[in-house]
Scaffold this motif. Structure first.
Motif, short mmCIF file in Angstrom:
data_model
loop_
_atom_site.label_atom_id
_atom_site.label_comp_id
_atom_site.label_asym_id
_atom_site.label_seq_id
_atom_site.Cartn_x
_atom_site.Cartn_y
_atom_site.Cartn_z
N THR A 112 12.74 47.87 31.09
CA THR A 112 11.67 48.82 30.78
C THR A 112 11.36 48.65 29.30
N THR A 113 10.66 47.57 28.97
CA THR A 113 10.50 47.21 27.56
C THR A 113 9.04 47.20 27.13
N VAL A 114 8.86 47.45 25.85
CA VAL A 114 7.59 47.23 25.18
C VAL A 114 7.92 46.47 23.89
N GLY A 115 7.06 45.53 23.52
CA GLY A 115 7.39 44.73 22.35
C GLY A 115 6.19 44.00 21.80
N VAL A 116 6.46 43.21 20.79
CA VAL A 116 5.43 42.44 20.12
C VAL A 116 5.92 41.01 19.94
N SER A 117 5.01 40.06 20.09
CA SER A 117 5.35 38.66 19.88
C SER A 117 4.33 38.03 18.96
#
Length: 374
Positions: A112-117
């Motif tokens: 259950t992730t949110v992120g930036v790349s």
């Protein structure tokens, strides 16, 4: 005036699309088969009696049956916002997968992730599969599968350390971590670094329930190398135990796999222990694997996994597994596999994830199945 408003709205819409392209994907897999196992037990207890042979419909012969949602939004400048919601279900019963709390289940129990790349790499926050598992996958010919692999051998280490199998929170290393912050670097000449920190959120205890890990990997010219360090506090406490920052989970792993044309060979060495009580929990695991791809659609893999109790030499086990996989299409895989484990003393290393064996005796298992991804 209305035309101007419509034109302005259209401009905003098209301009936004140029800088913020986004997409959401529904995906998953169903993995089901038939299992035979020559011994069984009602639990992972080292004292559980042998309840006899098992013939059963079995979920997850290769990997878990999963479903999820993932999305990405391009915010410009080479940066993207990503999210992922992924959970496990049992294809035989429809039940959801376990969570970290004993006896509890969760809709999205894997990620259950949110992120930036971006050019710097990736950063994800939330419950997620920890970096050490990907390192083990990359350095095992059997690919850390749910039948006879480095994954099931490592789970055998956890069972020997007292993991009851009622939650995903194990006493040695981790498959998933709640509240995890994970950074993954870009590759630099084949080398990459992953760092994890999971705050415990325990009032008055900065280290209460925390996890941290580091993974260094190299992948180039057919060679995969991995080094893992995992450390945890208050791992797998009882339901009534108050976390106090006890450092009781440490795992080291060194692994390598080399692929030349259609041949693959792998090996690894790992140690798992409880730093606060190493005289009670201290295990060593050695693996070796060999595989051959006969055609682009058909391959055979094999693995050997030796697990021993460093405090009591009478407790050890040898496991061997071999499997054949045939791709019926890009989305469908048929497989057949067989495994054997010889457990000595109180050791109860399993062959199949989630299927206990009788401790201290030899066990044979065989499974045929099919895995379809969508």
């Amino acid at each position: 005036m209305k035309l101007k408003c419509i034109a302005a709205a259209a401009l905003v819409a098209t301009g936004g699309a140029a800088y913020a392209q986004s997409s959401v994907t529904l995906y998953g897999a169903i993995d089901s088969g038939l299992l035979y196992q020559s011994t069984s037990a009602a639990s992972f207890s080292p004292k559980a009696p042998n309840t006899g042979k098992v013939y059963a419909f079995k979920d997850c012969g290769i990997y878990a049956s999963t479903w999820g949602l993932k999305g990405v939004e391009d915010i410009g400048g080479g940066y993207k916002i990503n999210f992922k919601l992924q959970g496990v279900f049992n294809s035989g019963t429809g039940k959801l997968g376990l969570a970290d709390a004993p006896g509890a289940s969760a809709v999205f129990n894997q990620q259950t992730t949110v992120g930036v790349s971006g050019p710097f790499g990736t950063f994800d926050a939330g419950r997620q599969i920890v970096p050490m598992i990907y390192a083990m996958y990359d350095t095992d010919v059997r690919g850390a599968q749910y039948f006879g692999s480095i994954l099931t051998a490592w789970l055998g280490m956890n069972q020997a350390a007292g993991w009851p199998g009622t939650s995903t929170n194990g006493p040695i290393g981790a498959l998933y971590d709640d509240n995890a912050l994970v950074y993954q670097s870009p590759k630099f000449y084949g080398a990459s670094l992953a760092l994890e920190y999971a705050p415990g959120g325990v009032a008055g205890q900065f280290q209460g329930g925390t996890r941290e890990s580091a993974v260094l990997k190299y992948s180039n010219y057919g060679l995969n190398l991995a080094a893992v360090y995992y450390n945890g506090h208050d791992t797998n406490p009882g339901a009534t135990t108050v976390p106090n920052g006890l450092n009781n989970n440490r795992f080291y792993y060194l692994g390598a796999m080399y692929t030349f044309h259609d041949f693959s060979v792998s090996t690894s060495y790992s140690i798992g222990k409880n730093p606060a009580n190493s005289s009670h929990v201290n295990y060593e695991l050695i693996s070796a694997g060999l595989g051959y791809k006969f055609t682009p659609a058909f391959k055979v893999t094999s693995g050997f996994y030796y697990l021993k109790d460093r405090n009591n030499s009478a407790n050890h086990s040898d496991e061997f597994a071999v499997g054949a996989e045939y791709s019926l299409s890009k989305s469908t895989l048929a497989y057949a596999q067989v495994g054997y484990v010889n457990n000595k003393g109180t050791m109860n290393q399993t062959i199949v994830y989630g299927q206990p064996v009788a401790p201290g005796v030899s066990t044979t298992a065989a499974m045929i199945g099919i895995r379809h991804s969508f």
